[in-house]
Design a protein around this motif. Structure first.
Motif, short mmCIF file in Angstrom:
data_model
loop_
_atom_site.label_atom_id
_atom_site.label_comp_id
_atom_site.label_asym_id
_atom_site.label_seq_id
_atom_site.Cartn_x
_atom_site.Cartn_y
_atom_site.Cartn_z
N ALA A 183 -67.30 -110.41 29.71
CA ALA A 183 -66.23 -109.98 29.03
C ALA A 183 -65.06 -110.63 29.45
O ALA A 183 -64.00 -110.85 28.73
CB ALA A 183 -66.33 -108.67 29.23
N GLU A 189 -59.49 -109.50 26.60
CA GLU A 189 -60.04 -108.43 27.04
C GLU A 189 -59.83 -107.06 26.26
O GLU A 189 -60.91 -106.06 26.62
CB GLU A 189 -59.51 -108.35 28.70
CG GLU A 189 -59.72 -109.34 29.50
CD GLU A 189 -58.93 -109.42 30.79
OE1 GLU A 189 -58.44 -108.26 31.45
OE2 GLU A 189 -58.81 -110.35 31.72
N ALA A 190 -59.08 -106.91 25.50
CA ALA A 190 -58.99 -105.60 24.79
C ALA A 190 -59.69 -105.86 23.31
O ALA A 190 -59.70 -105.08 22.46
CB ALA A 190 -57.44 -105.40 24.42
N GLU A 192 -62.84 -106.82 20.42
CA GLU A 192 -63.95 -105.84 20.32
C GLU A 192 -65.13 -106.51 21.05
O GLU A 192 -65.99 -105.80 21.57
CB GLU A 192 -64.44 -105.97 18.80
CG GLU A 192 -65.55 -105.03 18.54
CD GLU A 192 -65.97 -105.18 16.93
OE1 GLU A 192 -66.95 -104.91 16.56
OE2 GLU A 192 -65.01 -105.72 16.02
N THR A 195 -64.79 -105.71 24.84
CA THR A 195 -64.96 -103.93 24.86
C THR A 195 -66.68 -103.89 24.74
O THR A 195 -67.05 -102.99 25.69
CB THR A 195 -64.37 -103.46 23.72
OG1 THR A 195 -62.84 -103.69 23.83
CG2 THR A 195 -64.44 -101.98 23.82
N THR A 196 -67.23 -104.42 23.78
CA THR A 196 -68.88 -104.23 23.88
C THR A 196 -69.40 -104.75 25.14
O THR A 196 -70.16 -104.06 25.72
CB THR A 196 -69.26 -105.01 22.55
OG1 THR A 196 -68.76 -104.74 21.38
CG2 THR A 196 -70.74 -104.88 22.60
N PHE A 198 -67.85 -104.74 28.33
CA PHE A 198 -67.54 -103.98 29.23
C PHE A 198 -68.35 -102.70 29.10
O PHE A 198 -68.64 -102.02 29.97
CB PHE A 198 -66.25 -103.60 29.21
CG PHE A 198 -65.27 -104.67 29.56
CD1 PHE A 198 -65.26 -105.21 30.98
CD2 PHE A 198 -63.90 -105.09 29.07
CE1 PHE A 198 -64.42 -106.19 31.61
CE2 PHE A 198 -63.25 -106.28 29.30
CZ PHE A 198 -63.45 -106.60 30.78
N ALA A 199 -68.52 -102.22 27.95
CA ALA A 199 -69.33 -100.97 27.64
C ALA A 199 -70.80 -101.20 28.31
O ALA A 199 -71.45 -100.22 28.61
CB ALA A 199 -69.54 -100.53 26.25
N ARG A 228 -61.78 -99.97 30.41
CA ARG A 228 -62.48 -101.10 30.00
C ARG A 228 -63.82 -100.60 29.46
O ARG A 228 -64.55 -100.04 30.19
CB ARG A 228 -62.62 -102.01 31.14
CG ARG A 228 -61.33 -102.66 31.50
CD ARG A 228 -61.35 -103.92 32.37
NE ARG A 228 -60.24 -104.42 33.03
CZ ARG A 228 -59.47 -105.27 32.38
NH1 ARG A 228 -59.58 -105.68 31.03
NH2 ARG A 228 -58.19 -105.47 33.03
N GLY A 229 -64.37 -100.99 28.31
CA GLY A 229 -65.59 -100.46 27.88
C GLY A 229 -65.80 -98.95 27.28
O GLY A 229 -66.87 -98.49 27.05
N GLY A 230 -64.36 -98.45 27.17
CA GLY A 230 -64.49 -96.88 26.56
C GLY A 230 -63.02 -96.54 27.14
O GLY A 230 -62.21 -96.93 27.88
#
Length: 264
Positions: A183, A189-190, A192, A195-196, A198-199, A228-230
């Protein structure tokens, strides 16, 4: 890193016993010839024990090949170590993860033959495929770090995730770290894609944390506090940090010195 798989012959008797963990007198549950081999070993007659186990191994008596491998390994002379390494290779080829771990251990140490990182990597990979979760984490690390072969991030990811499926905490944590690193490497880092990932890292870190890996608790706490990730969740982050601190005071002290991100 040495895996220290110097498992005592008597411990392997328990492992090969059909009722291991239920009967504290494992020798009583062995096939008669295997029990005879244990008695010979206990009487310091390793030649008799070896002869019996070799015969029973050739006859495919359950547990005999493992016990023969362990006997060779624990004789501690050069010729016995060569036999142990060859036997470990055969046991692994027969689909027993113990042999795969042993060959990885000996190839890493350089006992019974030369040091061979390729064999180490292959041994851990096969042990993972045969259901040994901790081996998955070691194999994943070697693939990721290009040890014993080329770098293979996809294979490292697959191995770590396989170990996590087997409920190995370190494998779950490693899978989380691979996703986390990927990620950050994206650059946005912000975005999509990041983010996926990081989730995904959150998910693996959470399972690793639940399985008792304090490092993963800290990493999950960090992702939660940073959002991050949510969504950011400072309360959950603090709870995870406190949980990890109770089992890892050294890392806790480091984080309290400023590594944990500030509340937003």
């Amino acid at each position: 890193m040495n895996t220290h798989l110097m498992i005592a012959f008597t411990a392997l008797v328990a492992l090969t016993s059909p009722s291991a963990g239920q009967d504290t007198n494992a020798q009583n549950t062995l096939a008669p010839r295997l029990a005879e081999a244990v008695e010979a070993r206990d009487a310091y007659d390793s030649e008799k024990a070896e002869a019996i186990l070799a015969e029973e191994c050739d006859a495919n008596t359950p547990g005999a090949c493992r016990m023969l491998m362990a006997l060779h390994r624990n004789l501690y002379d050069d010729k016995a170590q060569i036999r142990a390494r060859a036997r470990a290779d055969a046991v692994c080829a027969d689909g027993d993860w113990m042999g795969c771990l042993r060959i990885a251990d000996m190839a890493e140490e350089g006992t019974g033959g030369p040091r061979d990182e390729k064999a180490v990597r292959a041994g851990f990979t096969r042990a993972c495929e045969l259901g040994h979760g901790a081996a998955c984490e070691r194999a994943a690390g070697m693939n990721y770090d290009a040890r014993g072969g080329d770098e293979d991030i996809l294979q490292a990811t697959a191995l770590a995730e396989a170990g996590c499926e087997l409920d190995n905490a370190k494998s779950c944590g490693y899978a989380g770290s691979i996703a986390n690193s990927a990620a950050f490497e994206i650059g946005d880092e912000a975005g999509e894609a990041a983010t996926t990932l990081f989730a995904k890292a959150r998910s693996f870190y959470r399972k690793a944390c639940d399985l008792g890996d304090s490092y993963s608790c800290y990493e999950l706490a960090r992702l939660l506090s940073e959002g991050r990730g949510g969504a950011a969740d400072w309360a959950a982050s603090k709870a995870l940090h406190d949980k990890a601190c109770r089992v890892d005071l050294y890392r806790c002290d480091d984080l309290l010195k400023g590594q944990l991100p500030p509340r937003r």
